[in-house]
Write a protein that holds these residues in place. Sequence first.
Motif, PDB file in Angstrom:
ATOM      1  N   ARG A 100     -38.263 -30.089  41.953  1.00  0.00           N
ATOM      2  CA  ARG A 100     -38.800 -31.434  42.220  1.00  0.00           C
ATOM      3  C   ARG A 100     -37.820 -32.481  41.700  1.00  0.00           C
ATOM      4  N   ASN A 102     -36.943 -36.233  40.454  1.00  0.00           N
ATOM      5  CA  ASN A 102     -37.576 -37.363  39.792  1.00  0.00           C
ATOM      6  C   ASN A 102     -36.454 -38.353  39.461  1.00  0.00           C
ATOM      7  N   GLN A 116     -33.616 -46.067  49.093  1.00  0.00           N
ATOM      8  CA  GLN A 116     -34.453 -45.449  50.127  1.00  0.00           C
ATOM      9  C   GLN A 116     -34.208 -43.944  50.220  1.00  0.00           C
ATOM     10  N   LEU A 119     -35.894 -42.227  47.273  1.00  0.00           N
ATOM     11  CA  LEU A 119     -37.347 -42.135  47.424  1.00  0.00           C
ATOM     12  C   LEU A 119     -37.736 -41.066  48.437  1.00  0.00           C
ATOM     13  N   GLU A 120     -36.938 -40.919  49.481  1.00  0.00           N
ATOM     14  CA  GLU A 120     -37.230 -39.914  50.507  1.00  0.00           C
ATOM     15  C   GLU A 120     -37.127 -38.496  49.949  1.00  0.00           C
ATOM     16  N   GLN A 123     -39.976 -37.803  47.642  1.00  0.00           N
ATOM     17  CA  GLN A 123     -41.186 -37.538  48.426  1.00  0.00           C
ATOM     18  C   GLN A 123     -41.177 -36.119  49.005  1.00  0.00           C
ATOM     19  N   LYS A 124     -40.045 -35.704  49.526  1.00  0.00           N
ATOM     20  CA  LYS A 124     -39.954 -34.397  50.188  1.00  0.00           C
ATOM     21  C   LYS A 124     -39.994 -33.224  49.203  1.00  0.00           C
ATOM     22  N   ARG A 126     -41.823 -33.433  46.206  1.00  0.00           N
ATOM     23  CA  ARG A 126     -42.866 -33.772  45.229  1.00  0.00           C
ATOM     24  C   ARG A 126     -43.758 -32.590  44.857  1.00  0.00           C
ATOM     25  N   ASN A 127     -43.910 -31.617  45.746  1.00  0.00           N
ATOM     26  CA  ASN A 127     -44.802 -30.489  45.467  1.00  0.00           C
ATOM     27  C   ASN A 127     -44.081 -29.266  44.893  1.00  0.00           C
TER      28      ASN A 127
END
Length: 245
Positions: A100, A102, A116, A119-120, A123-124, A126-127
């Motif tokens: 992940r 961060n 940007q 952040l992408e 997001q991709k 995050r799990n």
Amino acid sequence: MNEKLINKENLPKHIAIIMDGNGRWAKSKGKLRIFGHENGTKSVREVVEASAEIGIENLTLYAFSTENWKRPKLEVDTLMKLLVSSLRKELHTLVDNDIRLNAIGKLDALPEKAHQELLEVIQKTRNNKRMTLTLALSYGSREEIKNAVKQLASKVKNNLMSLDDIDDTVINKHLYTHDLPDVDLLIRTSGEHRISNFLLWQIAYAELYFTEVLWPDFKKEHLFQAIENYQNRERRFGKTSEQLN
């Protein structure tokens, strides 16, 4: 350094690295500083993958400080472009290794394209669960602590909490690293013996490890040496050896 010499039952839960020496590495080869930064990304990939493989849960890399904005514009611009290209290129590595991403720091100070892209990728991934890789970008620890103090002062002023409510746990919750454990092992490359405004609160009881190796030459065997060195130390947290035993 053999990975088998590392005790998997006594790994640091959080390793932080000040990746220093890219410019000197490039200069030693008669190249521009950016050549060092480009080669430094190879060390990032190797150290990230090695950390995940042996079971490190949290790895934080000092990628760009608030003071680094003062560097020559060409170098800063190139570093930001390198950040974007590296994030794109390494997304599959993060996904394949269940890592992940961060980020901490004044992220809104980054160029829009870099922000940007960051952040992408966050997001991709995050799990992902195997390891959290944190990039400190436009980061300064004094700024982080100052922001926390302002938030707490505002809450006290507006009667949302009292002075007696403020303890270590509350302060931790107001730092950029609120979802990360304290640093167990701090590594700095290139022979410098400074903290350079990095995670000042979070390294209160960290073991410090300094190596002469310049960052582009820092490989997984150097990481394992640092971890073995950490495992051979006695962490007392203010107590005596007799109390620990």
